[in-house]
Design an enzyme around this catalytic site. Structure first.
Site, PDB file in Angstrom:
ATOM      1  N   GLY A 151       0.789  -1.230   0.000  1.00 23.72           N
ATOM      2  CA  GLY A 151       0.000   0.000   0.000  1.00 23.72           C
ATOM      3  C   GLY A 151       0.816   1.272   0.000  1.00 23.72           C
ATOM      4  CB  THR A 152       4.346   2.084   0.375  1.00 24.66           C
ATOM      5  OG1 THR A 152       4.818   0.892  -0.236  1.00 24.66           O
ATOM      6  CG2 THR A 152       4.328   1.905   1.863  1.00 24.66           C
ATOM      7  N   GLY A 153       2.479   2.403  -2.549  1.00 25.01           N
ATOM      8  CA  GLY A 153       2.457   3.064  -3.848  1.00 25.01           C
ATOM      9  C   GLY A 153       3.432   2.489  -4.860  1.00 25.01           C
ATOM     10  CE  LYS A 154       5.420  -2.885  -2.927  1.00 22.25           C
ATOM     11  NZ  LYS A 154       4.581  -2.417  -1.804  1.00 22.25           N
ATOM     12  CG  HIS A 369      15.243  -1.205  20.416  1.00 24.04           C
ATOM     13  ND1 HIS A 369      15.422  -2.376  21.120  1.00 24.04           N
ATOM     14  CD2 HIS A 369      15.666  -1.470  19.160  1.00 24.04           C
ATOM     15  CE1 HIS A 369      15.935  -3.290  20.331  1.00 24.04           C
ATOM     16  NE2 HIS A 369      16.095  -2.774  19.119  1.00 24.04           N
ATOM     17  CD  GLU A 370      14.391   0.578  16.094  1.00 20.72           C
ATOM     18  OE1 GLU A 370      15.518   0.552  15.557  1.00 20.72           O
ATOM     19  OE2 GLU A 370      13.728  -0.449  16.303  1.00 20.72           O
ATOM     20  CG  HIS A 373      19.640  -0.456  16.775  1.00 20.04           C
ATOM     21  ND1 HIS A 373      20.510  -1.480  17.027  1.00 20.04           N
ATOM     22  CD2 HIS A 373      18.398  -0.970  16.965  1.00 20.04           C
ATOM     23  CE1 HIS A 373      19.826  -2.566  17.368  1.00 20.04           C
ATOM     24  NE2 HIS A 373      18.538  -2.281  17.343  1.00 20.04           N
ATOM     25  CG  ASP A 451      18.359  -5.955  17.385  1.00 18.31           C
ATOM     26  OD1 ASP A 451      18.177  -5.854  16.166  1.00 18.31           O
ATOM     27  OD2 ASP A 451      17.905  -5.147  18.226  1.00 18.31           O
TER      28      ASP A 451
HETATM   29  P1  ADP Z   1       1.503  -1.186  -3.445  1.00 18.24           P
HETATM   30  O1  ADP Z   1       1.640  -1.620  -4.848  1.00 18.24           O
HETATM   31  O2  ADP Z   1       2.738  -0.574  -2.873  1.00 18.24           O
HETATM   32  O3  ADP Z   1       0.961  -2.235  -2.538  1.00 18.24           O
HETATM   33  P2  ADP Z   1      -0.393   0.578  -4.600  1.00 18.24           P
HETATM   34  O4  ADP Z   1       0.488   1.297  -5.529  1.00 18.24           O
HETATM   35  O5  ADP Z   1      -1.214  -0.500  -5.188  1.00 18.24           O
HETATM   36  O6  ADP Z   1       0.435  -0.005  -3.390  1.00 18.24           O
HETATM   37  O7  ADP Z   1      -1.316   1.641  -3.854  1.00 18.24           O
HETATM   38  C1  ADP Z   1      -2.690   1.469  -3.706  1.00 18.24           C
HETATM   39  C2  ADP Z   1      -3.409   2.788  -3.764  1.00 18.24           C
HETATM   40  O8  ADP Z   1      -3.078   3.593  -2.642  1.00 18.24           O
HETATM   41  C3  ADP Z   1      -3.022   3.611  -4.967  1.00 18.24           C
HETATM   42  O9  ADP Z   1      -3.823   3.309  -6.049  1.00 18.24           O
HETATM   43  C4  ADP Z   1      -3.233   5.041  -4.480  1.00 18.24           C
HETATM   44  O10 ADP Z   1      -4.571   5.424  -4.599  1.00 18.24           O
HETATM   45  C5  ADP Z   1      -2.910   4.945  -3.014  1.00 18.24           C
HETATM   46  N1  ADP Z   1      -1.522   5.334  -2.759  1.00 18.24           N
HETATM   47  C6  ADP Z   1      -0.548   4.531  -2.257  1.00 18.24           C
HETATM   48  N2  ADP Z   1       0.607   5.194  -2.130  1.00 18.24           N
HETATM   49  C7  ADP Z   1       0.402   6.445  -2.570  1.00 18.24           C
HETATM   50  C8  ADP Z   1       1.231   7.604  -2.703  1.00 18.24           C
HETATM   51  N3  ADP Z   1       2.526   7.589  -2.336  1.00 18.24           N
HETATM   52  N4  ADP Z   1       0.681   8.728  -3.199  1.00 18.24           N
HETATM   53  C9  ADP Z   1      -0.607   8.754  -3.560  1.00 18.24           C
HETATM   54  N5  ADP Z   1      -1.435   7.691  -3.468  1.00 18.24           N
HETATM   55  C10 ADP Z   1      -0.971   6.552  -2.972  1.00 18.24           C
HETATM   56 ZN    ZN Z   2      16.858  -3.575  17.410  1.00 19.21          ZN
END
Ligand code: ADP
Ligand code: ZN
Ligand code: MG
Length: 578
Positions: A151-154, A369-370, A373, A451
């Site tokens: 869900g990070t936007g890959k 903790h972090e 490190h 660790d």
């Molecule tokens: P991943 O492939 O990393 O699991 P996705 O690219 O499929 O994640 O992201 C899912 C949805 O979440 C996207 O379609 C978008 O709507 C939203 N999203 C995730 N990351 C971002 C981001 N960095 N900026 C804007 N929207 C994002």
């Molecule tokens: Zn640690």
């Protein structure tokens, strides 16, 4: 009466009069009287053979039925032929070919992950103006691996690259390669690359590549043949296309740790880009992107909402705004307001697997903790350089992490010094050391288990294989096959005496204990600095390496050691009082 018209099937007589009128008269079955009367009166009688008509009708009906059956059969036959076809063409990839015109995602739609975006911008240049690189003899990378939590936007980034570069985009989930039949995956890979090469320059995107790219030979019994074949085919294809052919392979995973090392070799996925969870500012930017298409009430402050959603991924944030919009529509309001967002946030956090770190006592402990490190790695000259320290959870993990940049020189030469490994041990134990210093020996947590694993591995290797101990310059164990599950019992008998075994254990333990002591010695007198850094980390969630080093340097120059170093284990620390 002019004539009679008998229709036996209908038991009816049509009487036609001279004046042209007609009448219908019913008769009985086998009624002979009518016949006789007609003969006597010499009225012509015609018998219409309805049975013929009926027969014709039924013939037509039957014919129709047969026709329908035949048609049905034909459809069935065709369908099964199609199925057979599909079975034969099974290997044909079902990759979705997305043409440039329909690619609507742009870089501006991706927010909050500036570093990853910047690195990928170069890929766009590779595709758009390859001459710039080829002219100076530079090889364009073949594979770029995007690593980061879900869900990070890959996927979004990959689409954005295709959109920006204006090239075709072939996307496929790696799980689609793995099918019922052995060999199908491999032929799908072949097919995908064949299609892509025909359309170069283009991007091939393989999502969730860990589904096929797992370390081969893992597990007892040889692992999964089909998956391995698929992976082998993928490697072959990657080696197969010439340099600068204009095909760039992008892949995404959230489990880079399980990927086969052959995938990461130069000439394959030689670029690796980390996509982390967004920090507070990043979240604000992502919220702004998704708020573009939604009417927000003017009272809504996105910065506040970013502060309330630590640990949220881009997908979570998009979901938050969407839920709020749905609630707004349901309430028949015109604008998304804070009330709707509050309710939406409640809904989402209920369904979230990893609750955002809002529990401040636990958060403080992880922060110490972090910071432990991070601070030790910054203070030790032999250790790796700090990349960043963050409180945002890693994929599948708890709490935050401190990440270091590998020493390029050491990576290139493949040579590891004793000083470096010793420093690795101290850094690895610095998390536990910080907990000890701040919270005392009875409050340390199991959070350091990972660790400690690393420490066991490094210290044992130092003693038994690298000759970095007083046991002398000889290897006591040889390198073992790493991925086998039961490697310990596959390794066979040790090549040393029981007595030496005991000395090995003692040396290994000694290394670990010394490392912990050194970490404590570095951290204990810097309690004030640790407190400051922890406060900053909790406020900002992420501290970049350069900034961290600057803060540490400033502190070291301004009258260190601290005037009154608090003794370790006392005072009780914040966790206890919180
Ligand atoms: P991943 O492939 O990393 O699991 P996705 O690219 O499929 O994640 O992201 C899912 C949805 O979440 C996207 O379609 C978008 O709507 C939203 N999203 C995730 N990351 C971002 C981001 N960095 N900026 C804007 N929207 C994002
Ligand atoms: Zn640690
Ligand atoms: Mg994805």
């Amino acid at each position: 009466m002019r004539d009679l018209d008998l229709s036996p099937a209908r038991r009816e007589v049509t009487v036609r009069y001279r004046n042209g009128q007609t009448a219908q008269v019913s008769i009985f079955h086998n009624d002979q009287t009518l016949l006789q009367t007609a003969q006597q009166a010499r009225v012509p009688l015609s018998v219409r053979d309805d049975r013929q008509e009926a027969a014709t009708a039924s013939f037509v009906a039957n014919g129709l039925l047969v026709l329908v059956l035949l048609l049905g059969l034909g459809v069935l036959l065709r369908r099964s032929a199609q199925m057979a076809n599909r079975a034969l063409g099974f290997g044909r990839t079902q990759a979705r070919v997305q043409e440039t015109t329909s690619a609507t995602v742009r870089f501006e739609d991706v927010a909050g992950i500036a570093e990853a975006k910047q690195e990928l911008q170069e890929v766009v240049t590779f595709l758009r103006a390859p001459e710039r690189y080829t002219a100076v003899g530079a090889k364009i990378p073949k594979g770029v691996l995007l690593v980061g939590p879900p869900g990070t936007g890959k996927t979004l980034l990959a689409r954005a690259i295709a959109g920006e570069a204006g090239v075709p985009f072939f996307s496929m989930a790696a799980s689609e390669f793995v099918e019922l039949f052995v060999g199908v995956g491999a032929s799908r890979v072949r097919d995908l690359f064949r299609k892509a090469k025909a359309k170069a320059p283009c991007i091939i995107f393989i999502d969730e590549i860990d589904a096929v790219g797992r370390q081969r030979g893992a597990g007892i019994g040889g692992g999964n043949d089909e998956r391995e074949q698929t992976l082998n085919q993928l490697l072959t294809e990657m080696d197969g296309f010439e340099d600068n052919s204009g095909v760039i392979l992008l892949a995404a995973t959230n489990r880079a740790d399980v990927l086969d090392s052959a995938l990461m070799r130069p000439g394959r996925f030689d670029r690796r880009i980390t996509v982390d969870l967004p920090d507070r500012r990043g979240r604000e930017e992502i919220l702004a992107v998704h708020a573009r298409s939604r009417p927000l009430a003017s009272a809504v402050n996105l910065a506040d909402w970013a502060a309330r959603t630590p640990g949220f991924s881009g997908a979570d944030l998009a979901n938050l705004l969407n839920e709020a919009a749905i609630l707004t529509a349901r309430r028949q309001q015109q604008e998304v307001d804070d009330a709707a967002l509050t309710d939406a946030l409640e809904r989402i956090t209920m369904g979230l697997s990893v609750a955002p770190l809002q529990d401040s006592a636990k958060k403080r402990l992880i922060a110490y903790h972090e910071i432990g490190h991070a601070l030790v790695t910054t203070l030790l000259p032999a250790a790796d350089k700090l990349d960043k320290v963050t409180l945002l959870p890693r994929a599948g993990g708890v709490g935050g992490f401190a990440r270091t940049l590998p020493d390029e020189e050491m990576l290139d030469s493949g040579l590891i010094t004793r000083a470096f490994l010793k420093a690795r041990l101290v850094v690895a134990l610095a998390g536990r050391a910080a907990e000890l210093v701040v919270f005392g020996p009875s409050e340390v947590t199991q959070g350091a288990a990972g660790d400690l694993d690393l420490v066991a591995q490094i210290s044992r290797t130092m003693v038994t294989r690298y000759g970095f101990s007083s046991l002398g310059p000889l290897a006591l164990e040889s390198e073992s096959g790493e991925v086998f599950l039961g490697r310990d019992w596959l390794r066979g008998d040790p090549q040393y005496s029981e007595q030496t075994g005991r000395r090995i254990d003692a040396q290994v333990q000694d290394l670990a204990r010394r490392a912990l002591a050194e970490a404590v010695a570095l951290l204990a007198p810097r309690r004030v600095l640790m407190d400051q850094l922890v406060d900053l980390l909790i406020l900002e969630e992420t501290i970049e390496g350069a900034r961290f080093r600057e803060l540490v340097t400033r502190h070291e120059q301004a009258g260190f050691p601290e005037a009154d170093p608090p003794s370790p284990h006392q005072p009780p620390g914040r966790l206890v009082s919180a």
